[in-house]
Design an enzyme around this catalytic site. Structure first.
Site, short mmCIF file in Angstrom:
data_model
loop_
_atom_site.label_atom_id
_atom_site.label_comp_id
_atom_site.label_asym_id
_atom_site.label_seq_id
_atom_site.Cartn_x
_atom_site.Cartn_y
_atom_site.Cartn_z
N MET A 63 17.49 108.27 45.45
CA MET A 63 16.38 107.31 45.60
C MET A 63 16.94 105.98 46.09
O MET A 63 17.82 105.41 45.45
CB MET A 63 15.65 107.14 44.28
N CYS A 147 13.40 112.32 54.27
CA CYS A 147 12.76 111.01 54.17
C CYS A 147 11.61 110.92 55.17
O CYS A 147 11.82 111.06 56.38
CB CYS A 147 13.77 109.89 54.44
N HIS A 214 11.77 119.99 49.15
CA HIS A 214 10.64 119.21 48.68
C HIS A 214 9.39 119.88 49.24
O HIS A 214 9.23 119.97 50.46
CB HIS A 214 10.75 117.77 49.18
N ASN A 247 11.75 120.46 44.46
CA ASN A 247 11.38 119.06 44.28
C ASN A 247 9.89 118.91 44.52
O ASN A 247 9.37 119.37 45.54
CB ASN A 247 12.19 118.20 45.26
N GLY A 248 9.19 118.28 43.55
CA GLY A 248 7.76 118.05 43.71
C GLY A 248 6.95 118.57 42.53
O GLY A 248 7.21 119.66 42.01
N ALA A 271 12.17 112.77 40.94
CA ALA A 271 12.31 111.39 41.41
C ALA A 271 11.33 110.50 40.65
O ALA A 271 11.72 109.80 39.72
CB ALA A 271 12.06 111.33 42.92
N GLU A 272 10.05 110.56 41.00
CA GLU A 272 9.03 109.73 40.35
C GLU A 272 8.98 109.97 38.85
O GLU A 272 8.89 109.04 38.05
CB GLU A 272 7.66 110.00 40.97
#
Length: 472
Positions: A63, A147, A214, A247-248, A271-272
């Protein structure tokens, strides 16, 4: 033996590496003419995941400005088994020694392993040069192909390379041949499952040893983020013979287990979810001030930019700061770690007072699953569906972008954005009135007897200095 001989030198400046290699060649004649990668064959695929990465299942995502050493160490204390560095710009990493030191070389801790360093790049040679400079400080090098932000589009990297398969194949193949640690990739999916599978298998054949998928397309970002597709991830996992991370859609530990069960992946990246609750992988939801206190203690030991710290606190305190707006303003203004700790203390006191009041009362009903002072995810509102006519978006209902209404600051003749209002609060003496700035440029050069040329940089600097001295 070679690895044991070189290990103590890895933390020294990269310029010393050539001397170490020459000495190793004298001590071990068999190394002459061989690269380090050839002398010490690197592990690949599942062997790399099981041995080097220790079978990591709980992964903290790369990140930008957020996965710095202090945050990685905090996450590891609370269940994370593998971390990535923030995305590093390969070209800057190659040309700027300070960038290398600040973002990797100085961020060394025995606790911070296994570690994967991620780079964005669109040139094979530049990527390889950056990877060679970084390989002694990490366990693998990751190529960012995920990204979706505008800066990636302007720089032509990240998810905006996903259509250039020949270039990506060349980058991964050359890096796999020349670098002493495995090459991994982080990608986003295409809308079509079949094309996503072909994309993943191409990267595997090129030499990618681990793939993070992702489950969103590059268009799914911001207000259009939506839900990640685990079906795409599952299809990739079935098609490739290397480890896959998903991821997600990860907000709780239960989501991690469900994702592994449904997709068959080897690990799950967050991540979040991790930013809002660094104890996510422990399956805990602690009070926000508890995580903040611990994080600030780690930052004291491993200092980082104050902007990183502030951003982390805003994420962890997101729900609570909707209640205590004055503390939000205080956090925006404070300029020291001690000041942030004081804001955290005030937040803790207020929340504990609120807890005491609610102790005997009925549980409040709201949209949050837990009280606002508990670490919990922020759920982005889904994209709004537009009315359709005959299967096509209605022209009459096309959304119109309207700028938000702005407040007028006292003494200002122009409207200021919220960002400038915050800057004005932090710097009361600074002039944000564009009309006065314009007058300063137009009037003072003549009064001072200067010949002003808008294209003359030296004159511009001189005028700026003189205007400041006159208080304009």
């Amino acid at each position: 033996y070679c690895g044991q001989f070189w290990a103590p030198h890895f933390k020294k400046d990269i310029a010393a590496l050539d001397a170490v290699q020459r000495r190793a060649t004298r001590l071990i004649p068999g190394l002459k003419g061989m690269s380090y990668a050839a002398a010490m064959p690197k592990l690949q695929g599942f062997e790399f995941w099981r041995t080097t990465l220790k079978g990591a299942c709980y992964v903290v995502a790369p990140m930008v400005d957020q996965s710095e050493l202090a945050w990685r160490l905090l996450s590891r204390r609370h269940g994370a088994q593998l971390c990535y560095t923030p995305m590093l710009h390969a070209q800057v990493f190659v040309r700027d020694p300070n960038y290398r030191r600040e973002n990797l070389y100085n961020e060394v801790s025995p606790e911070d392993r296994p570690l994967i360093a991620q780079f964005c790049a669109n040139d094979p040679e530049v990527f390889i040069q950056a990877a060679l400079l970084a390989q002694d400080y990490c366990d693998a090098i990751d190529l960012n192909l995920g990204c979706p932000q505008m800066i990636a589009k302007r720089g032509h990297y990240g998810a905006f390379l996903q259509e250039e398969w020949d270039l990506l194949q060349k980058i991964v193949t050359m890096a796999n041949e020349k670098i002493s640690v495995p090459i991994t990739c982080k990608i986003r999916v295409f809308s079509e499952v079949d094309k996503t599978v072909q994309y993943a298998t191409m990267l595997e054949k090129a030499g990618c040893q681990l793939l993070t998928v992702h489950g969103r397309t590059k268009e799914q970002k911001g207000a259009m983020t939506g839900v990640a597709s685990w079906e795409h991830i599952k299809a990739v996992r079935k098609a490739v013979g290397i480890p896959v991370f998903a991821n997600g859609n990860i907000q709780h530990l239960s989501d991690v287990h469900r994702c592994i069960d449904e997709t068959g992946v080897q690990g799950v990246m967050s991540a979040e979810g991790n930013l809002h609750n660094p104890a996510l992988f422990e399956g805990r939801s602690p009070p926000v001030w508890e995580m903040a206190e611990e994080y600030l203690e780690v930052v004291r030991q491993y200092p980082c930019s104050l902007s990183y710290v502030r951003a982390h606190l805003f994420k962890m305190w997101h729900h609570t700061l909707q209640i205590y707006q004055d503390l939000r303003e205080e956090l925006a203004k404070v300029k020291t770690i001690d000041g942030m700790a004081e804001v955290n203390r005030q937040l803790k006191e207020r929340c504990q007072e609120e807890m005491a009041v609610q102790a005997g009362a009925e549980k409040p009903t709201g949209v949050l699953p837990f009280p606002h002072w508990i670490c919990q995810p922020y759920v982005r509102p889904g994209p709004k569906e537009q009315p359709c006519e005959n299967g096509k978006p209605s022209a009459s209902t096309k959304p119109v972008c309207v700028k938000r209404a702005l407040e007028v600051s006292e003494g200002q003749s122009e409207f200021l954005s919220k960002n400038k209002q915050k800057k004005a609060a932090r710097n009361p003496k600074k002039n944000f009135n564009p009309e006065q700035k314009r007058k300063s440029i137009l009037l003072y050069p003549g009064k001072l007897g200067c010949r002003f040329d808008f294209f003359n940089v030296s004159a511009s600097k001189l005028i700026t200095t003189l205007c400041r001295q006159k208080g304009l």
